[in-house]
Design an enzyme around this catalytic site. Structure first.
Site, PDB file in Angstrom:
ATOM      1  N   GLU A  95       0.840  -1.209   0.000  1.00 64.42           N
ATOM      2  CA  GLU A  95       0.000   0.000   0.000  1.00 64.42           C
ATOM      3  C   GLU A  95       0.869   1.251   0.000  1.00 64.42           C
ATOM      4  O   GLU A  95       0.562   2.242  -0.660  1.00 64.42           O
ATOM      5  CB  GLU A  95      -0.948   0.014   1.204  1.00 64.42           C
ATOM      6  CG  GLU A  95      -1.965  -1.124   1.222  1.00 64.42           C
ATOM      7  CD  GLU A  95      -2.794  -1.222  -0.044  1.00 64.42           C
ATOM      8  OE1 GLU A  95      -3.032  -0.196  -0.700  1.00 64.42           O
ATOM      9  OE2 GLU A  95      -3.205  -2.352  -0.387  1.00 64.42           O
ATOM     10  N   TRP A  98       1.798   1.819  -3.451  1.00 62.24           N
ATOM     11  CA  TRP A  98       0.775   2.504  -4.273  1.00 62.24           C
ATOM     12  C   TRP A  98       0.881   4.014  -4.117  1.00 62.24           C
ATOM     13  O   TRP A  98       0.690   4.787  -5.052  1.00 62.24           O
ATOM     14  CB  TRP A  98      -0.630   2.050  -3.868  1.00 62.24           C
ATOM     15  CG  TRP A  98      -1.013   0.741  -4.492  1.00 62.24           C
ATOM     16  CD1 TRP A  98      -1.176  -0.442  -3.852  1.00 62.24           C
ATOM     17  CD2 TRP A  98      -1.264   0.484  -5.889  1.00 62.24           C
ATOM     18  NE1 TRP A  98      -1.503  -1.423  -4.766  1.00 62.24           N
ATOM     19  CE2 TRP A  98      -1.569  -0.884  -6.004  1.00 62.24           C
ATOM     20  CE3 TRP A  98      -1.240   1.279  -7.031  1.00 62.24           C
ATOM     21  CZ2 TRP A  98      -1.864  -1.474  -7.242  1.00 62.24           C
ATOM     22  CZ3 TRP A  98      -1.533   0.697  -8.259  1.00 62.24           C
ATOM     23  CH2 TRP A  98      -1.844  -0.666  -8.351  1.00 62.24           C
ATOM     24  N   TRP A 126     -21.218  12.604 -19.045  1.00 61.61           N
ATOM     25  CA  TRP A 126     -21.553  12.644 -17.627  1.00 61.61           C
ATOM     26  C   TRP A 126     -22.825  13.458 -17.437  1.00 61.61           C
ATOM     27  O   TRP A 126     -23.132  14.346 -18.242  1.00 61.61           O
ATOM     28  CB  TRP A 126     -20.421  13.292 -16.823  1.00 61.61           C
ATOM     29  CG  TRP A 126     -19.082  12.623 -16.952  1.00 61.61           C
ATOM     30  CD1 TRP A 126     -17.987  13.088 -17.629  1.00 61.61           C
ATOM     31  CD2 TRP A 126     -18.676  11.367 -16.382  1.00 61.61           C
ATOM     32  NE1 TRP A 126     -16.933  12.212 -17.517  1.00 61.61           N
ATOM     33  CE2 TRP A 126     -17.330  11.138 -16.756  1.00 61.61           C
ATOM     34  CE3 TRP A 126     -19.311  10.401 -15.593  1.00 61.61           C
ATOM     35  CZ2 TRP A 126     -16.617  10.004 -16.371  1.00 61.61           C
ATOM     36  CZ3 TRP A 126     -18.600   9.273 -15.209  1.00 61.61           C
ATOM     37  CH2 TRP A 126     -17.275   9.080 -15.596  1.00 61.61           C
ATOM     38  N   ASN A 161     -10.857   2.931   3.240  1.00 59.87           N
ATOM     39  CA  ASN A 161     -10.556   2.733   1.817  1.00 59.87           C
ATOM     40  C   ASN A 161     -11.645   1.969   1.059  1.00 59.87           C
ATOM     41  O   ASN A 161     -12.027   2.350  -0.044  1.00 59.87           O
ATOM     42  CB  ASN A 161      -9.214   2.002   1.674  1.00 59.87           C
ATOM     43  CG  ASN A 161      -8.860   1.762   0.219  1.00 59.87           C
ATOM     44  OD1 ASN A 161      -8.696   2.703  -0.547  1.00 59.87           O
ATOM     45  ND2 ASN A 161      -8.779   0.493  -0.183  1.00 59.87           N
ATOM     46  N   TRP A 179     -15.976  12.007 -12.430  1.00 56.44           N
ATOM     47  CA  TRP A 179     -15.082  11.698 -11.308  1.00 56.44           C
ATOM     48  C   TRP A 179     -14.370  12.950 -10.786  1.00 56.44           C
ATOM     49  O   TRP A 179     -14.025  13.037  -9.604  1.00 56.44           O
ATOM     50  CB  TRP A 179     -14.052  10.626 -11.707  1.00 56.44           C
ATOM     51  CG  TRP A 179     -13.129  10.994 -12.827  1.00 56.44           C
ATOM     52  CD1 TRP A 179     -13.283  10.701 -14.152  1.00 56.44           C
ATOM     53  CD2 TRP A 179     -11.901  11.739 -12.734  1.00 56.44           C
ATOM     54  NE1 TRP A 179     -12.246  11.211 -14.882  1.00 56.44           N
ATOM     55  CE2 TRP A 179     -11.374  11.850 -14.040  1.00 56.44           C
ATOM     56  CE3 TRP A 179     -11.199  12.315 -11.692  1.00 56.44           C
ATOM     57  CZ2 TRP A 179     -10.186  12.518 -14.335  1.00 56.44           C
ATOM     58  CZ3 TRP A 179     -10.011  12.997 -11.974  1.00 56.44           C
ATOM     59  CH2 TRP A 179      -9.520  13.080 -13.278  1.00 56.44           C
ATOM     60  N   TRP A 202      -9.402   7.982  -7.873  1.00 55.02           N
ATOM     61  CA  TRP A 202     -10.678   8.334  -8.521  1.00 55.02           C
ATOM     62  C   TRP A 202     -10.695   7.825  -9.957  1.00 55.02           C
ATOM     63  O   TRP A 202     -11.679   7.248 -10.420  1.00 55.02           O
ATOM     64  CB  TRP A 202     -10.926   9.854  -8.477  1.00 55.02           C
ATOM     65  CG  TRP A 202     -11.686  10.242  -7.253  1.00 55.02           C
ATOM     66  CD1 TRP A 202     -11.166  10.727  -6.087  1.00 55.02           C
ATOM     67  CD2 TRP A 202     -13.109  10.133  -7.048  1.00 55.02           C
ATOM     68  NE1 TRP A 202     -12.169  10.923  -5.180  1.00 55.02           N
ATOM     69  CE2 TRP A 202     -13.369  10.583  -5.738  1.00 55.02           C
ATOM     70  CE3 TRP A 202     -14.181   9.724  -7.832  1.00 55.02           C
ATOM     71  CZ2 TRP A 202     -14.662  10.614  -5.193  1.00 55.02           C
ATOM     72  CZ3 TRP A 202     -15.464   9.759  -7.301  1.00 55.02           C
ATOM     73  CH2 TRP A 202     -15.693  10.193  -6.002  1.00 55.02           C
TER      74      TRP A 202
HETATM   75  C1  LIG Z   1     -11.614   7.446  -4.463  1.00 50.05           C
HETATM   76  C2  LIG Z   1     -10.386   7.356  -3.567  1.00 50.05           C
HETATM   77  C3  LIG Z   1      -9.707   8.502  -3.180  1.00 50.05           C
HETATM   78  C4  LIG Z   1      -8.572   8.430  -2.364  1.00 50.05           C
HETATM   79  N1  LIG Z   1      -7.943   9.585  -1.980  1.00 50.05           N
HETATM   80  C5  LIG Z   1      -6.828   9.514  -1.207  1.00 50.05           C
HETATM   81  C6  LIG Z   1      -6.161  10.707  -0.788  1.00 50.05           C
HETATM   82  O1  LIG Z   1      -6.538  11.832  -1.128  1.00 50.05           O
HETATM   83  N2  LIG Z   1      -5.071  10.573   0.019  1.00 50.05           N
HETATM   84  C7  LIG Z   1      -4.592   9.351   0.414  1.00 50.05           C
HETATM   85  O2  LIG Z   1      -3.606   9.298   1.152  1.00 50.05           O
HETATM   86  N3  LIG Z   1      -5.197   8.211   0.008  1.00 50.05           N
HETATM   87  C8  LIG Z   1      -6.301   8.250  -0.778  1.00 50.05           C
HETATM   88  N4  LIG Z   1      -6.921   7.086  -1.148  1.00 50.05           N
HETATM   89  C9  LIG Z   1      -6.290   5.794  -0.842  1.00 50.05           C
HETATM   90  C10 LIG Z   1      -6.713   5.126   0.472  1.00 50.05           C
HETATM   91  O3  LIG Z   1      -8.106   5.113   0.596  1.00 50.05           O
HETATM   92  C11 LIG Z   1      -6.113   5.800   1.702  1.00 50.05           C
HETATM   93  O4  LIG Z   1      -4.725   5.983   1.542  1.00 50.05           O
HETATM   94  C12 LIG Z   1      -6.333   4.935   2.944  1.00 50.05           C
HETATM   95  O5  LIG Z   1      -7.703   4.706   3.137  1.00 50.05           O
HETATM   96  C13 LIG Z   1      -5.737   5.628   4.150  1.00 50.05           C
HETATM   97  O6  LIG Z   1      -5.999   4.893   5.302  1.00 50.05           O
HETATM   98  P1  LIG Z   1      -4.837   4.165   6.082  1.00 50.05           P
HETATM   99  O7  LIG Z   1      -3.730   5.130   6.365  1.00 50.05           O
HETATM  100  O8  LIG Z   1      -5.458   3.488   7.240  1.00 50.05           O
HETATM  101  O9  LIG Z   1      -4.349   3.096   5.011  1.00 50.05           O
HETATM  102  P2  LIG Z   1      -3.502   1.750   5.178  1.00 50.05           P
HETATM  103  O10 LIG Z   1      -4.320   0.651   4.620  1.00 50.05           O
HETATM  104  O11 LIG Z   1      -2.998   1.581   6.557  1.00 50.05           O
HETATM  105  O12 LIG Z   1      -2.288   1.977   4.167  1.00 50.05           O
HETATM  106  C14 LIG Z   1      -1.035   2.563   4.583  1.00 50.05           C
HETATM  107  C15 LIG Z   1      -0.720   3.762   3.707  1.00 50.05           C
HETATM  108  O13 LIG Z   1      -0.569   3.354   2.352  1.00 50.05           O
HETATM  109  C16 LIG Z   1      -1.050   4.376   1.476  1.00 50.05           C
HETATM  110  N5  LIG Z   1      -2.174   3.852   0.688  1.00 50.05           N
HETATM  111  C17 LIG Z   1      -3.079   2.906   1.066  1.00 50.05           C
HETATM  112  N6  LIG Z   1      -3.946   2.644   0.063  1.00 50.05           N
HETATM  113  C18 LIG Z   1      -3.578   3.448  -0.969  1.00 50.05           C
HETATM  114  C19 LIG Z   1      -4.084   3.651  -2.286  1.00 50.05           C
HETATM  115  N7  LIG Z   1      -5.136   2.963  -2.769  1.00 50.05           N
HETATM  116  N8  LIG Z   1      -3.489   4.581  -3.050  1.00 50.05           N
HETATM  117  C20 LIG Z   1      -2.424   5.295  -2.608  1.00 50.05           C
HETATM  118  N9  LIG Z   1      -1.895   5.136  -1.374  1.00 50.05           N
HETATM  119  C21 LIG Z   1      -2.464   4.225  -0.576  1.00 50.05           C
HETATM  120  C22 LIG Z   1      -1.517   5.526   2.360  1.00 50.05           C
HETATM  121  O14 LIG Z   1      -0.488   6.474   2.487  1.00 50.05           O
HETATM  122  C23 LIG Z   1      -1.796   4.824   3.691  1.00 50.05           C
HETATM  123  O15 LIG Z   1      -1.692   5.688   4.804  1.00 50.05           O
HETATM  124  C24 LIG Z   1      -8.087   7.158  -1.950  1.00 50.05           C
HETATM  125  C25 LIG Z   1      -8.787   6.006  -2.333  1.00 50.05           C
HETATM  126  C26 LIG Z   1      -9.916   6.098  -3.119  1.00 50.05           C
HETATM  127  C27 LIG Z   1     -10.638   4.823  -3.528  1.00 50.05           C
END
Ligand SMILES: Cc1cc2nc3c(=O)[nH]c(=O)nc-3n(C[C@H](O)[C@H](O)[C@H](O)COP(=O)(O)OP(=O)(O)OC[C@H]3O[C@@H](n4cnc5c(N)ncnc54)[C@H](O)[C@@H]3O)c2cc1C
Length: 295
Positions: A95, A98, A126, A161, A179, A202
């Site tokens: 993650e 990503w 849209w 997420n 989007w 997105w």
């Molecule tokens: C529509 C949409 C919009 C999003 N917008 C953002 C945003 O503006 N900022 C953001 O940080 N994340 C975004 N995410 C990704 C993800 O939802 C969040 O990073 C995550 O929910 C943060 O929670 P966590 O720290 O507990 O994640 P954990 O599951 O603990 O993951 C650890 C870290 O990995 C990174 N990460 C995890 N999933 C993703 C992912 N899919 N893409 C990129 N990095 C990821 C984050 O930095 C996160 O803190 C988005 C996802 C979606 C579907």
């Protein structure tokens, strides 16, 4: 900087949820590695309770660096008194990957906040329906999981997420709204709003992005709810007007019997909205729009 809101003070939920700063960030990292990393690969899709690190705002604002998190994770796995599986470790570290991928993508394509990565989406028609957008943004769509997510976002500045994926799919496919409008709302309201991750995700959900989920994969918000919030705990927390419904009906209140609704004090269309769009109709409309735009 005198930026805290006063009249009205809409930030109480954010203050209760988040404690900014490096020291707290380190505490949360430690707590995650001790308590939540074990089982992360299987439990991370559950929005009720704490199933992920919730480190995103700290990473976003540099209270923690991804390298610190990476190395702390590796160390914790080596020294933990209990066994943390390779799957848990790898899933979590991927993650972080990503996140960096999103930044490298934006570096390569700085126009991604406004431009479809896949140009065939430029022809997508849209809908311009401000009332539908408002229902979505306020958590008043009549689909409890979607509404719970949008209210969690408004109250706490963060959303799980799995639910981000569901609400983004709902906006772009069920409501057929661009989007970019959803991404702007997230950018305004998320405490972890990140120019790279937000746009990449997105576009991924909408189908227009790099390595995107295909547009024809339309998430069913009721099935997602049954699968990932099986006891309805997340819904009850953020959509409290439904909390007395039996669990089965929490996912789709319009399927509850009149007696169940009465017992739970729910009047559809009054205390909680009827669905703003019917799932099967919305799915077919989205697929038709996609086919028309891609030829
Ligand atoms: C529509 C949409 C919009 C999003 N917008 C953002 C945003 O503006 N900022 C953001 O940080 N994340 C975004 N995410 C990704 C993800 O939802 C969040 O990073 C995550 O929910 C943060 O929670 P966590 O720290 O507990 O994640 P954990 O599951 O603990 O993951 C650890 C870290 O990995 C990174 N990460 C995890 N999933 C993703 C992912 N899919 N893409 C990129 N990095 C990821 C984050 O930095 C996160 O803190 C988005 C996802 C979606 C579907």
């Amino acid at each position: 900087m005198a930026l805290l809101p006063k009249t009205p003070d809409w930030a109480a939920g954010l203050r209760a949820e988040w404690h900014p700063g490096e020291e707290k960030a380190q505490d949360y990292l430690g707590a995650f590695l001790n308590d939540t990393l074990e089982g992360y690969a299987t439990l991370r899709d559950r929005p009720a309770g704490v199933s992920t690190s919730r480190l995103s705002p700290y990473l976003r604002f540099g209270h923690l660096s991804p390298r610190q998190v990476w190395h702390a994770t590796k160390r914790a796995v080596q020294t933990a008194s209990h066994e943390i599986s390779l799957a848990d470790q790898d899933k979590f570290l991927s993650e972080l990957g990503w996140r960096d991928f999103a930044w490298s993508l934006l570096f390569d394509r700085p126009d991604l906040a406004s431009t479809n990565f896949r140009p065939e989406f430029d022809a997508m028609r849209w809908l311009d329906e401000p009332d539908m957008f408002t229902a979505w943004a306020r958590g008043q769509t009549g689909y409890p999981l979607v509404d719970a997510g949008m209210r969690q976002l408004w109250i706490t500045g963060w959303m799980h997420n799995r639910v981000r994926m569901v609400v983004a799919s709902f906006l772009t496919k069920h409501l057929l709204i661009d989007w970019r409008k959803g991404a702007r709302w997230f950018d305004d309201t998320l405490v972890d709003a990140d120019p790279a991750s937000n746009v990449m995700n997105w576009q991924w959900v909408a189908g227009s992005g790099v390595d995107a989920a295909p547009y024809f994969r339309v998430m069913n918000p009721v099935l997602q709810s049954e699968k990932f919030d099986p006891d309805g705990e997340y819904i009850k927390k953020f959509v409290p007007e439904l909390r007395h419904l039996p669990v089965r009906a929490l996912h789709a209140p319009w399927q509850a019997s009149p007696a169940e609704l009465t017992r739970a004090g729910v009047r559809l269309g009054e205390t909680y909205p009827c669905p703003v769009v019917e799932h099967r109709f919305a799915r077919e409309r989205a697929l038709a729009a996609w086919k028309a735009s891609t030829g």
